[in-house]
Design a protein around this motif. Structure first.
Motif, PDB file in Angstrom:
ATOM      1  N   UNK A  17      30.416 -27.965  22.745  1.00  0.00           N
ATOM      2  CA  UNK A  17      29.009 -28.205  23.042  1.00  0.00           C
ATOM      3  C   UNK A  17      28.262 -26.918  23.364  1.00  0.00           C
ATOM      4  N   UNK A  18      26.980 -26.908  23.031  1.00  0.00           N
ATOM      5  CA  UNK A  18      26.084 -25.901  23.592  1.00  0.00           C
ATOM      6  C   UNK A  18      25.933 -26.194  25.081  1.00  0.00           C
ATOM      7  N   UNK A  19      25.718 -25.162  25.884  1.00  0.00           N
ATOM      8  CA  UNK A  19      25.711 -25.335  27.337  1.00  0.00           C
ATOM      9  C   UNK A  19      24.505 -24.653  27.963  1.00  0.00           C
ATOM     10  N   UNK A  20      24.098 -25.159  29.146  1.00  0.00           N
ATOM     11  CA  UNK A  20      22.941 -24.628  29.853  1.00  0.00           C
ATOM     12  C   UNK A  20      23.257 -24.523  31.338  1.00  0.00           C
ATOM     13  N   UNK A  21      23.032 -23.355  31.928  1.00  0.00           N
ATOM     14  CA  UNK A  21      23.121 -23.158  33.376  1.00  0.00           C
ATOM     15  C   UNK A  21      21.734 -23.359  33.968  1.00  0.00           C
ATOM     16  N   UNK A  22      21.640 -24.124  35.062  1.00  0.00           N
ATOM     17  CA  UNK A  22      20.354 -24.486  35.651  1.00  0.00           C
ATOM     18  C   UNK A  22      20.336 -24.109  37.130  1.00  0.00           C
ATOM     19  N   UNK A  23      19.309 -23.375  37.557  1.00  0.00           N
ATOM     20  CA  UNK A  23      19.172 -22.993  38.953  1.00  0.00           C
ATOM     21  C   UNK A  23      17.755 -23.154  39.455  1.00  0.00           C
ATOM     22  N   UNK A  24      17.625 -23.448  40.760  1.00  0.00           N
ATOM     23  CA  UNK A  24      16.323 -23.509  41.393  1.00  0.00           C
ATOM     24  C   UNK A  24      15.955 -24.918  41.851  1.00  0.00           C
ATOM     25  N   UNK A  25      14.811 -25.031  42.462  1.00  0.00           N
ATOM     26  CA  UNK A  25      13.857 -24.017  42.896  1.00  0.00           C
ATOM     27  C   UNK A  25      14.396 -23.139  44.035  1.00  0.00           C
ATOM     28  N   UNK A  26      13.616 -22.123  44.398  1.00  0.00           N
ATOM     29  CA  UNK A  26      13.970 -21.233  45.489  1.00  0.00           C
ATOM     30  C   UNK A  26      13.945 -22.022  46.795  1.00  0.00           C
ATOM     31  N   UNK A  27      15.093 -22.085  47.474  1.00  0.00           N
ATOM     32  CA  UNK A  27      15.190 -22.854  48.701  1.00  0.00           C
ATOM     33  C   UNK A  27      15.620 -24.283  48.504  1.00  0.00           C
ATOM     34  N   UNK A  28      15.908 -24.676  47.261  1.00  0.00           N
ATOM     35  CA  UNK A  28      16.386 -26.028  46.972  1.00  0.00           C
ATOM     36  C   UNK A  28      17.896 -25.999  46.771  1.00  0.00           C
ATOM     37  N   UNK A  29      18.475 -27.167  46.538  1.00  0.00           N
ATOM     38  CA  UNK A  29      19.896 -27.278  46.246  1.00  0.00           C
ATOM     39  C   UNK A  29      20.083 -28.044  44.940  1.00  0.00           C
ATOM     40  N   UNK A  30      21.305 -28.011  44.441  1.00  0.00           N
ATOM     41  CA  UNK A  30      21.622 -28.600  43.134  1.00  0.00           C
ATOM     42  C   UNK A  30      21.467 -30.114  43.115  1.00  0.00           C
ATOM     43  N   UNK A  31      21.378 -30.727  44.284  1.00  0.00           N
ATOM     44  CA  UNK A  31      21.173 -32.166  44.364  1.00  0.00           C
ATOM     45  C   UNK A  31      19.718 -32.552  44.148  1.00  0.00           C
ATOM     46  N   UNK A  32      18.856 -31.576  43.987  1.00  0.00           N
ATOM     47  CA  UNK A  32      17.427 -31.820  43.792  1.00  0.00           C
ATOM     48  C   UNK A  32      17.022 -31.522  42.348  1.00  0.00           C
ATOM     49  N   UNK A  33      16.031 -30.709  42.153  1.00  0.00           N
ATOM     50  CA  UNK A  33      15.424 -30.519  40.842  1.00  0.00           C
ATOM     51  C   UNK A  33      16.390 -29.989  39.780  1.00  0.00           C
ATOM     52  N   UNK A  34      17.203 -28.983  40.126  1.00  0.00           N
ATOM     53  CA  UNK A  34      18.094 -28.410  39.112  1.00  0.00           C
ATOM     54  C   UNK A  34      19.099 -29.432  38.612  1.00  0.00           C
ATOM     55  N   UNK A  35      19.565 -30.313  39.516  1.00  0.00           N
ATOM     56  CA  UNK A  35      20.475 -31.363  39.094  1.00  0.00           C
ATOM     57  C   UNK A  35      19.810 -32.361  38.166  1.00  0.00           C
ATOM     58  N   UNK A  36      18.558 -32.688  38.457  1.00  0.00           N
ATOM     59  CA  UNK A  36      17.819 -33.599  37.577  1.00  0.00           C
ATOM     60  C   UNK A  36      17.667 -32.989  36.186  1.00  0.00           C
ATOM     61  N   UNK A  37      17.275 -31.712  36.129  1.00  0.00           N
ATOM     62  CA  UNK A  37      17.161 -31.042  34.828  1.00  0.00           C
ATOM     63  C   UNK A  37      18.514 -31.053  34.119  1.00  0.00           C
ATOM     64  N   UNK A  38      19.584 -30.726  34.849  1.00  0.00           N
ATOM     65  CA  UNK A  38      20.902 -30.632  34.231  1.00  0.00           C
ATOM     66  C   UNK A  38      21.354 -31.984  33.697  1.00  0.00           C
ATOM     67  N   UNK A  39      21.219 -33.037  34.496  1.00  0.00           N
ATOM     68  CA  UNK A  39      21.642 -34.356  34.035  1.00  0.00           C
ATOM     69  C   UNK A  39      20.835 -34.808  32.829  1.00  0.00           C
ATOM     70  N   UNK A  40      19.538 -34.564  32.865  1.00  0.00           N
ATOM     71  CA  UNK A  40      18.676 -35.004  31.766  1.00  0.00           C
ATOM     72  C   UNK A  40      18.999 -34.253  30.480  1.00  0.00           C
ATOM     73  N   UNK A  41      19.289 -32.956  30.591  1.00  0.00           N
ATOM     74  CA  UNK A  41      19.662 -32.200  29.389  1.00  0.00           C
ATOM     75  C   UNK A  41      21.052 -32.603  28.892  1.00  0.00           C
ATOM     76  N   UNK A  42      21.928 -33.030  29.792  1.00  0.00           N
ATOM     77  CA  UNK A  42      23.232 -33.551  29.360  1.00  0.00           C
ATOM     78  C   UNK A  42      23.051 -34.850  28.580  1.00  0.00           C
ATOM     79  N   UNK A  43      22.084 -35.667  28.978  1.00  0.00           N
ATOM     80  CA  UNK A  43      21.784 -36.879  28.209  1.00  0.00           C
ATOM     81  C   UNK A  43      21.384 -36.543  26.785  1.00  0.00           C
ATOM     82  N   UNK A  44      20.855 -35.347  26.597  1.00  0.00           N
ATOM     83  CA  UNK A  44      20.409 -34.904  25.278  1.00  0.00           C
ATOM     84  C   UNK A  44      21.477 -34.103  24.529  1.00  0.00           C
ATOM     85  N   UNK A  45      22.693 -34.110  25.047  1.00  0.00           N
ATOM     86  CA  UNK A  45      23.806 -33.573  24.281  1.00  0.00           C
ATOM     87  C   UNK A  45      24.356 -32.232  24.699  1.00  0.00           C
TER      88      UNK A  45
END
Length: 363
Positions: free
Chosen positions: A90-118
């Motif tokens: 698979x193609x892969x994507x590393x996701x970080x941020x926002x500044x002062x956030x954790x992976x359980x917030x926005x970056x995790x949402x982006x990561x899960x949603x992009x995983x849904x897209x392959x």
């Protein structure tokens, strides 16, 4: 696509009471949305089960992972894989941020949603924050946090299901600037997206819209320099005071941050912005080390900037876009604020992000 400014004097519209005052009591951290109380008691125990602020997708496999960066700090991440992925890598994507956030917030949402897209995706906590290691807690560094992105690329490139020649990066908010800095130097990354980005070194050094004069900057540096003696004498750093206990009269963007980080919409107890705080001296290195100096060296790899039309931070993306070399694209989302691009799935252009990486993450 781009839009013209609707108000060229946007800085004047920001309530000065809600803006960063570059003094020892408020050193650039309000600008970075570092909100909250002393962080010394912040838990580092991994939560059991699903500990995200967004719903779990039935289309994606998830597991917690750890990996080290170049400085030996152990980083904690969430690896997301599409359930239907065939036998190919698979193609892969590393996701970080926002500044002062954790992976359980926005970056995790982006990561899960992009995983849904392959894509194979990795959302991670930066050094000294969340479930990642590093003492003292809740300190940031333009160098170490840039390195954290490259460490995420290290990890992804060692996974058997990942094609290491097809790795991209997404940076959100202040980690958008970190992502651009990382990709400029890390030639393994094939494409980068900066979503609702801040340049943390710029805002800490110069204030919003570069409004802080040299005299005030110098005073701040004098105060922070002396704070180091106090921290050294005590053997522990002092932390910033709370920033988002709204008292009324704050600028709208501060209200927006509060609405995400301090309500059940996005609150997470490990996030700096959710009632914890950065160390007082965190801004020192940011004020001295501009991270977008070599942004042109991302080329010939493509960069996509995504920002809200009404975001107070829009100028960061516009000036970074102007400084970057082709191929580059700036996508302005009509009517969107800065925080809308944290979690509003009907506003974040995930189809655009998927098509961008589909096009550019090719072997």
């Amino acid at each position: 696509m781009t839009f013209e400014h609707t108000d060229t004097d946007r800085a004047a519209r920001l309530d000065r009471r809600g803006l960063m005052k570059l003094t020892a009591g408020g050193v650039a951290i309000a600008a970075a949305t570092s909100l909250g109380r002393n962080a010394e008691a912040q838990t580092q125990t991994p939560a059991a089960g699903w500990d995200k602020v967004f719903p779990r997708s039935e289309k994606v496999d998830h597991r917690k992972v750890t990996f080290k960066n170049r400085y030996g700090l152990m980083l904690s991440g969430d690896l997301y894989l599409p359930k239907t992925r065939g036998d190919g890598r698979l193609a892969a994507i590393a996701v970080g941020g926002p500044f002062g956030a954790v992976k359980e917030q926005s970056s995790g949402l982006y990561a899960q949603t992009m995983a849904e897209r392959g894509f194979a995706t990795l959302a991670f906590d930066g050094s000294f924050t969340g479930e990642s290691s590093g003492e003292p807690r809740n300190i940031a560094s333009p160098d170490i946090n840039t390195e954290d992105f490259s460490a995420a690329v290290d990890f992804l490139g060692l996974q058997p299901m990942v094609d290491r020649e097809r790795i991209g990066v997404i940076g959100i908010c202040g980690w958008g600037g970190m992502a651009l800095n990382a990709v400029a130097v890390d030639k393994r990354v094939k494409a980068v997206v900066a979503s609702t980005m801040y340049d943390m070194t710029r805002v800490m050094a110069k204030g919003y819209n570069d409004s802080v004069p040299l005299e005030q900057r110098t005073k701040t540096l004098e105060q922070l320099s002396r704070q180091r003696w106090e921290d050294a004498a005590k053997g522990t750093p002092a932390y910033q005071p709370p920033y988002n206990d709204l008292k009324g009269g704050e600028a709208q963007f501060m209200v927006d941050y509060h609405d995400y980080y301090r309500t059940k919409r996005g609150y997470h107890p490990r996030a700096v912005n959710s009632g914890n705080s950065w160390t007082q001296t965190t801004p020192l290195s940011f004020m001295n080390m501009p991270i977008l100096t070599y942004i042109k060296e991302i080329a010939p790899r493509p960069v996509l900037f995504v920002h809200g039309e009404k975001a107070h931070s829009r100028y960061f993306a516009e000036t970074a876009y102007a400084a970057a070399a082709e191929p580059k694209e700036l996508m302005i989302i009509p009517g969107a604020s800065h925080v809308d691009l944290y979690d509003k799935t009907d506003v974040i252009p995930f189809d655009k992000l998927a098509s961008f990486f589909d096009r550019h993450l090719v072997a």
